[in-house]
Structures are given as C-alpha cells and as structure tokens.
Scaffold this motif. Sequence first.
Motif, PDB file in Angstrom:
ATOM      1  N   SER A   1       0.827  -1.208   0.000  1.00  0.00           N
ATOM      2  CA  SER A   1       0.000   0.000   0.000  1.00  0.00           C
ATOM      3  C   SER A   1       0.861   1.257   0.000  1.00  0.00           C
ATOM      4  CB  SER A   1      -0.924   0.000   1.221  1.00  0.00           C
ATOM      5  OG  SER A   1      -1.775  -1.126   1.228  1.00  0.00           O
ATOM      6  N   GLU A   2       1.933   1.222   0.771  1.00  0.00           N
ATOM      7  CA  GLU A   2       2.802   2.401   0.895  1.00  0.00           C
ATOM      8  C   GLU A   2       3.676   2.596  -0.335  1.00  0.00           C
ATOM      9  OE1 GLU A   2       6.765   3.612   3.432  1.00  0.00           O
ATOM     10  OE2 GLU A   2       5.180   2.502   4.475  1.00  0.00           O
TER      11      GLU A   2
ATOM     12  N   GLY B   1       1.614  12.004  10.072  1.00  0.00           N
ATOM     13  CA  GLY B   1       0.783  10.956  10.663  1.00  0.00           C
ATOM     14  C   GLY B   1       1.546  10.146  11.693  1.00  0.00           C
TER      15      GLY B   1
ATOM     16  N   LEU C   1      -9.190   2.345  10.033  1.00  0.00           N
ATOM     17  CA  LEU C   1      -9.416   3.641   9.417  1.00  0.00           C
ATOM     18  C   LEU C   1      -8.376   3.926   8.344  1.00  0.00           C
ATOM     19  CD1 LEU C   1     -10.945   6.364   9.373  1.00  0.00           C
ATOM     20  CD2 LEU C   1      -9.382   7.164  11.167  1.00  0.00           C
ATOM     21  N   SER C   2      -7.132   3.570   8.622  1.00  0.00           N
ATOM     22  CA  SER C   2      -6.057   3.801   7.658  1.00  0.00           C
ATOM     23  C   SER C   2      -6.286   3.015   6.372  1.00  0.00           C
ATOM     24  CB  SER C   2      -4.714   3.405   8.274  1.00  0.00           C
ATOM     25  OG  SER C   2      -4.405   4.214   9.387  1.00  0.00           O
TER      26      SER C   2
ATOM     27  N   LEU D   1      -9.225   4.560   4.374  1.00  0.00           N
ATOM     28  CA  LEU D   1      -8.824   5.833   3.768  1.00  0.00           C
ATOM     29  C   LEU D   1      -7.875   5.602   2.604  1.00  0.00           C
ATOM     30  CD1 LEU D   1      -8.789   8.923   3.770  1.00  0.00           C
ATOM     31  CD2 LEU D   1      -6.948   8.825   5.484  1.00  0.00           C
ATOM     32  N   CYS D   2      -7.010   4.600   2.715  1.00  0.00           N
ATOM     33  CA  CYS D   2      -6.060   4.299   1.650  1.00  0.00           C
ATOM     34  C   CYS D   2      -6.789   3.916   0.362  1.00  0.00           C
ATOM     35  CB  CYS D   2      -5.114   3.181   2.091  1.00  0.00           C
ATOM     36  SG  CYS D   2      -3.757   2.879   0.946  1.00  0.00           S
TER      37      CYS D   2
ATOM     38  N   CYS E   1      -8.132   7.031  -1.192  1.00  0.00           N
ATOM     39  CA  CYS E   1      -7.072   7.856  -1.775  1.00  0.00           C
ATOM     40  C   CYS E   1      -6.612   7.316  -3.126  1.00  0.00           C
ATOM     41  CB  CYS E   1      -5.889   7.933  -0.814  1.00  0.00           C
ATOM     42  SG  CYS E   1      -6.235   8.871   0.689  1.00  0.00           S
TER      43      CYS E   1
ATOM     44  N   LEU F   1      -2.908  12.557   0.562  1.00  0.00           N
ATOM     45  CA  LEU F   1      -3.623  11.909   1.665  1.00  0.00           C
ATOM     46  C   LEU F   1      -3.269  10.436   1.791  1.00  0.00           C
ATOM     47  CD1 LEU F   1      -7.203  13.470   1.528  1.00  0.00           C
ATOM     48  CD2 LEU F   1      -5.364  13.934   3.164  1.00  0.00           C
ATOM     49  N   CYS F   2      -2.822   9.831   0.693  1.00  0.00           N
ATOM     50  CA  CYS F   2      -2.417   8.429   0.752  1.00  0.00           C
ATOM     51  C   CYS F   2      -1.247   8.258   1.720  1.00  0.00           C
ATOM     52  CB  CYS F   2      -2.036   7.925  -0.635  1.00  0.00           C
ATOM     53  SG  CYS F   2      -1.778   6.139  -0.709  1.00  0.00           S
TER      54      CYS F   2
ATOM     55  N   SER G   1      -2.716   8.036   5.059  1.00  0.00           N
ATOM     56  CA  SER G   1      -3.454   6.786   5.268  1.00  0.00           C
ATOM     57  C   SER G   1      -2.523   5.608   5.565  1.00  0.00           C
ATOM     58  CB  SER G   1      -4.319   6.474   4.039  1.00  0.00           C
ATOM     59  OG  SER G   1      -3.530   6.067   2.939  1.00  0.00           O
TER      60      SER G   1
ATOM     61  N   PRO H   1      -4.666  -2.538   0.366  1.00  0.00           N
ATOM     62  CA  PRO H   1      -5.356  -1.956   1.527  1.00  0.00           C
ATOM     63  C   PRO H   1      -6.683  -2.627   1.827  1.00  0.00           C
ATOM     64  CG  PRO H   1      -5.380  -0.423  -0.337  1.00  0.00           C
ATOM     65  CD  PRO H   1      -4.423  -1.516  -0.678  1.00  0.00           C
TER      66      PRO H   1
END
Length: 410
Positions: A224-225, A262, A281-282, A285-286, A289, A306-307, A310, A392
């Motif tokens: 995801s990152e 964050g 939540l992360s 949100l991911c 985004c 915003l990613c 997240s 995610p």
Amino acid sequence: MKLGYKHTTLACYLGMISQAIVNNLAPLLFIVFKDEFRVSDEQLGRLILFNFGTQIVADVLTTRFADRMGYRLTSRLAEAFCAVGLIMMGILPRVMPNSYAGLCVAAVLYALGGGLIEVVISPIIESLPGDAKDKAMSLAHSFYCWGQMAVVILTTLALKVFGRAAWVYLPLAWAVIPVGNFLLFRWVPLMPTVPEEKRTRMGELFKNRVFLIGMVMMICSGSSEIAMSQWSSLFVEETLGVSKTVGDLLGPCMFALTMALGRMFYGIKGDRINLERMLMLSAGLCVVCYALTVFVPALTLVGCALCGLSVAIMWPGTLSDGAKRFPMAGTALFGLYAICGDIGCSVGPWLTGLVSDLTQKNESLLAWGQSVGWSAETLGLRVGLLSATVFPLLLLICTLLLARKPKENR
C-alpha cells in the motif's frame, strides 16, 4: 564525551534516513533512466523488485543470525552496504557495458543495507529503556518519512539547478549519511539481544494464527505504501503534464510529508488511540485515496498526498502490535515481519508497472482510454495504480480479524 541512549536513538533515526535514501533515490531518477538508458516501465518496476527482493534475502539472513551477531555488528554492516551501493549507483551504469545491469548491481548492494536496517533498527528502539514502545516506534519510523522528503526536495532541486547530467553525483553525496552513521554505531551504547534460552521459537510463531495474520498485514502495508510512493512522481508528471521538478515536489514529497506528520502524531498521542481501530481507518482511507488519484484528475494530488497519511501507521503499527503480543520473540519477529513487508514492497510496485505495460498493449482498453482523452501511458499508469488497491482492502479484512482477538497472546 560519553555517549548515552539519546545518541543511540539518534543513530536509529539516522538509520531510518539511510533506508529512506536507498528506497527513494532511484525512483526520482526514473525519467533520467528512461531517457538515458532506454528502459521500460516494466524494467523500472523490476528495479524496485530487485531492491526489495534483495531486502527480503537480507531479512531472512538477519532474522537467523542477528541475535548471535549482536546489534552493533549488524547495524554497522547495514550502513556499510548502503554507502557502497549508493556509490556504485553513480559509477556502475557508466562503466558497465549494460547500464541497466549496473543499476541492478547497485540496487542489490544498497538493498542489502536497507534490509539489515529494517530488521535491526526496530528491535533496538524496542529494547531501549522507557515505556510507550509503540509511540517510540512510530516516532522512529517518522524519520524515514523526513528522510524521504529530504531526498525528494534536495535531489529535485539539484537536478533543477545543475541539470539532469549531474544525477551521477547525487548518490555519492547521499552516501555521506550512511558513512557517518557507520561510525556513530561504533560508539553508542546498545542493549543486549534476547537470550536464546528465553526466546520464542520460530516454529511456535508460525503455528499461531494471530502471528500469521500480522504477516499478511505487513505484506499489505508494504504494498500500500510503496506502490504509491514509488510511482507517484512519474504518475503526476505523465497524467498532469507537469515538469519533473513539479511532479517530484507535488507527488512523493507531499506523500512523505503527510506520512511523516501521521507517524509523528501517533508518536505523540498514541497512548490515547486504539491501534486496531486506527489501522482499520487507515486501510479504508487508503482505498479512497487510490480511487481519487486514479479516477478524479482534479483531485489527483489530493489523493496522492492523503495516501501518505493513510499508510502512516500501517507498518510501525503492525510491528508494535506484534511486539506486544509476542514480547519474547526477539529479532526473529521483526525479521519475519520485515520479510513480509519487503515482499509487499516488491510486489506492489512491480505489479503496478506490469499492469501498466499490459494495459498499454490491450487494444480495447486503449480505445476506451482515447475516448476519455487519456494517452496510452496515462491509461496504463492509472490502471496499474488501481490494481494496487487490492492490498489496503486485504489489510482492512485482516485488521477486522485481528480485532476479534485483542487480548490473545499478549
């Protein structure tokens, strides 16, 4: 001057910055590599795969031997490999007959250092005296983000001021940090590793379903990152038609800034936040985004920025949760989790590049892309990033499963 644990913490922070350098410098030069060495999107994705694939090998070896070698030798080897790999990045592509092979060799060298850092820094932070380990972990990992920002801003400005031809000097300049930290880790005080007779065996960890869920979460966290982080510069440049300077500053730089904020926020307020809920939540949100970045051109930069927020807590949060549940696992837990994280870091960006290339060869998708005004490369990058949303989503499912057993194995 006698060095204390504050200096040890500083060395750990610099170690995270070293890892940020080796993970993020090459993607900033993707456009340069494409123009100078004629490499494809898939080859660029493969370069990331070599980087994190090698880190997986380093993670495996470190997981097995780090407790015997000790923190000091492992941390110094890590910084040495980072420095040598960065120096070779600036030299090998210009002296080897196959420039791309030179980039790959350099990536393998600095990736060995990155993998060792990934395994050894977290248990060093966890072992230092003090409470609120999850807050300390998140704060330490925020320096990866600050390092990423520094790499993006300074590298982008250097290319702007001195021109793209100056790129060969940038890896040499960035190698100064791991060289300095190699010396610092020689003198700072370090805690001993967990004694072998008290250590939780790997076989016991693999038999535990909660531990296995944590491993899957690390794969998803890394994917995801890194999928967004590694491709955001090229994505912003290609889809918005901006210059490389603007693309770097608005893409990976904003991503790193929000991720750093964050992690710092959780590092300060973490004792008041439910970790499982924050991870849920992360993950949600991911997904949002990624969707904004891909489907809403007007909000591409918002989605990208915003990613970073997240994904901020995903990696350090999963590590902290695992350390709480299995406190006697020693370096093995961090090593195994790092292996899974690097699998995600390898697969996510590579999958994005592969899907991008395949999309650009599909006549039906190309025709649809032309109907909405997207070029072949723009369409490919959008579909490639969209494919990364699977990670995610899977992380959200795993977090829901983990939340059902909040007290198990603590």
